[in-house]
Design a protein around this motif. Sequence first.
Motif, PDB file in Angstrom:
ATOM      1  N   HIS A 280     -32.131 -33.141-102.963  1.00 10.40           N
ATOM      2  CA  HIS A 280     -31.356 -31.942-103.314  1.00 10.40           C
ATOM      3  C   HIS A 280     -31.454 -30.892-102.216  1.00 10.40           C
ATOM      4  O   HIS A 280     -30.471 -30.203-101.913  1.00 10.40           O
ATOM      5  CB  HIS A 280     -31.819 -31.367-104.649  1.00 10.40           C
ATOM      6  CG  HIS A 280     -31.436 -32.200-105.822  1.00 10.40           C
ATOM      7  ND1 HIS A 280     -30.132 -32.549-106.115  1.00 10.40           N
ATOM      8  CD2 HIS A 280     -32.194 -32.774-106.786  1.00 10.40           C
ATOM      9  CE1 HIS A 280     -30.104 -33.292-107.210  1.00 10.40           C
ATOM     10  NE2 HIS A 280     -31.339 -33.453-107.629  1.00 10.40           N
ATOM     11  N   LEU A 281     -32.622 -30.774-101.609  1.00 13.51           N
ATOM     12  CA  LEU A 281     -32.785 -29.845-100.490  1.00 13.51           C
ATOM     13  C   LEU A 281     -31.861 -30.240 -99.339  1.00 13.51           C
ATOM     14  O   LEU A 281     -31.189 -29.394 -98.747  1.00 13.51           O
ATOM     15  CB  LEU A 281     -34.246 -29.838-100.038  1.00 13.51           C
ATOM     16  CG  LEU A 281     -34.603 -28.934 -98.867  1.00 13.51           C
ATOM     17  CD1 LEU A 281     -34.325 -27.472 -99.197  1.00 13.51           C
ATOM     18  CD2 LEU A 281     -36.069 -29.126 -98.486  1.00 13.51           C
ATOM     19  N   ALA A 282     -31.798 -31.534 -99.036  1.00 14.11           N
ATOM     20  CA  ALA A 282     -30.906 -32.019 -97.978  1.00 14.11           C
ATOM     21  C   ALA A 282     -29.450 -31.701 -98.327  1.00 14.11           C
ATOM     22  O   ALA A 282     -28.679 -31.254 -97.475  1.00 14.11           O
ATOM     23  CB  ALA A 282     -31.091 -33.521 -97.765  1.00 14.11           C
ATOM     24  N   GLU A 283     -29.062 -31.930 -99.568  1.00 17.91           N
ATOM     25  CA  GLU A 283     -27.685 -31.649 -99.990  1.00 17.91           C
ATOM     26  C   GLU A 283     -27.350 -30.166 -99.852  1.00 17.91           C
ATOM     27  O   GLU A 283     -26.251 -29.812 -99.421  1.00 17.91           O
ATOM     28  CB  GLU A 283     -27.465 -32.120-101.425  1.00 17.91           C
ATOM     29  CG  GLU A 283     -27.422 -33.627-101.546  1.00 17.91           C
ATOM     30  CD  GLU A 283     -27.428 -34.124-102.988  1.00 17.91           C
ATOM     31  OE1 GLU A 283     -27.630 -33.314-103.927  1.00 17.91           O
ATOM     32  OE2 GLU A 283     -27.236 -35.339-103.172  1.00 17.91           O
ATOM     33  N   ARG A 284     -28.292 -29.299-100.197  1.00 17.53           N
ATOM     34  CA  ARG A 284     -28.051 -27.854-100.039  1.00 17.53           C
ATOM     35  C   ARG A 284     -27.890 -27.486 -98.570  1.00 17.53           C
ATOM     36  O   ARG A 284     -27.011 -26.696 -98.210  1.00 17.53           O
ATOM     37  CB  ARG A 284     -29.181 -27.048-100.678  1.00 17.53           C
ATOM     38  CG  ARG A 284     -29.177 -27.093-102.193  1.00 17.53           C
ATOM     39  CD  ARG A 284     -30.096 -26.059-102.813  1.00 17.53           C
ATOM     40  NE  ARG A 284     -31.462 -26.098-102.329  1.00 17.53           N
ATOM     41  CZ  ARG A 284     -32.444 -26.808-102.868  1.00 17.53           C
ATOM     42  NH1 ARG A 284     -32.203 -27.582-103.902  1.00 17.53           N
ATOM     43  NH2 ARG A 284     -33.665 -26.751-102.363  1.00 17.53           N
ATOM     44  N   ARG A 285     -28.715 -28.057 -97.716  1.00 18.88           N
ATOM     45  CA  ARG A 285     -28.622 -27.769 -96.277  1.00 18.88           C
ATOM     46  C   ARG A 285     -27.319 -28.305 -95.694  1.00 18.88           C
ATOM     47  O   ARG A 285     -26.685 -27.660 -94.862  1.00 18.88           O
ATOM     48  CB  ARG A 285     -29.832 -28.342 -95.546  1.00 18.88           C
ATOM     49  CG  ARG A 285     -31.113 -27.601 -95.881  1.00 18.88           C
ATOM     50  CD  ARG A 285     -32.324 -28.207 -95.234  1.00 18.88           C
ATOM     51  NE  ARG A 285     -33.522 -27.462 -95.609  1.00 18.88           N
ATOM     52  CZ  ARG A 285     -34.739 -27.787 -95.228  1.00 18.88           C
ATOM     53  NH1 ARG A 285     -34.940 -28.831 -94.437  1.00 18.88           N
ATOM     54  NH2 ARG A 285     -35.769 -27.068 -95.619  1.00 18.88           N
ATOM     55  N   LEU A 286     -26.910 -29.493 -96.131  1.00 18.06           N
ATOM     56  CA  LEU A 286     -25.634 -30.054 -95.670  1.00 18.06           C
ATOM     57  C   LEU A 286     -24.471 -29.194 -96.141  1.00 18.06           C
ATOM     58  O   LEU A 286     -23.531 -28.936 -95.373  1.00 18.06           O
ATOM     59  CB  LEU A 286     -25.471 -31.491 -96.173  1.00 18.06           C
ATOM     60  CG  LEU A 286     -26.404 -32.533 -95.561  1.00 18.06           C
ATOM     61  CD1 LEU A 286     -26.301 -33.848 -96.324  1.00 18.06           C
ATOM     62  CD2 LEU A 286     -26.114 -32.740 -94.085  1.00 18.06           C
ATOM     63  N   THR A 287     -24.523 -28.745 -97.379  1.00 16.55           N
ATOM     64  CA  THR A 287     -23.445 -27.916 -97.921  1.00 16.55           C
ATOM     65  C   THR A 287     -23.349 -26.598 -97.167  1.00 16.55           C
ATOM     66  O   THR A 287     -22.254 -26.164 -96.800  1.00 16.55           O
ATOM     67  CB  THR A 287     -23.659 -27.669 -99.426  1.00 16.55           C
ATOM     68  OG1 THR A 287     -23.683 -28.932-100.095  1.00 16.55           O
ATOM     69  CG2 THR A 287     -22.560 -26.809-100.010  1.00 16.55           C
TER      70      THR A 287
END
Length: 159
Positions: free
Chosen positions: A62-69
């Motif tokens: 989820h942290l990766a997804e937030r950073r990608l977003t």
Amino acid sequence: MTLNEKLSKALNCQTWSEAQLVLPHKEETRSLLHSLTHPITDTPYTQPNETAQQQMKLFFAHLAERRLTATGLAILLFENEHQTRPRKLQDLVPEFIPYIPLDPFAPGEETIKYLPDVSNPIIYSLGPDGDDDGGIDKFNKNRTKNGKNWDLIFNLNGR
């Protein structure tokens, strides 16, 4: 160090590889998860596949997804202002984002990846296996041999 202290410390890590170094061992996590899911009674443990490791891996996904977003939005803002996408992520700094986010699944302090020159431009994280699969996501029919290794991607064309 108590179980709660280990989990708290793991949550404050910047990357999955750092968190793995402080996470409790499997036998320790079972009693913690049991106490969290069954605080009053001593009923049988109902979810044997859910370990602290799996929960933390999900947290870092989820942290990766937030950073990608966040990076994807910065790219779209750049594109809106310049009528073109940036050639590299560093072009976004500092006007659109203060720094290029770290990939929480990459070893060391690697940042997320950007593939601007493909038919479908993406930014991506290495994903939980920590291997760079070149931006192949789990929905790509050409994914790796075991069908389980893929990268976490943010598709800039919305496909």
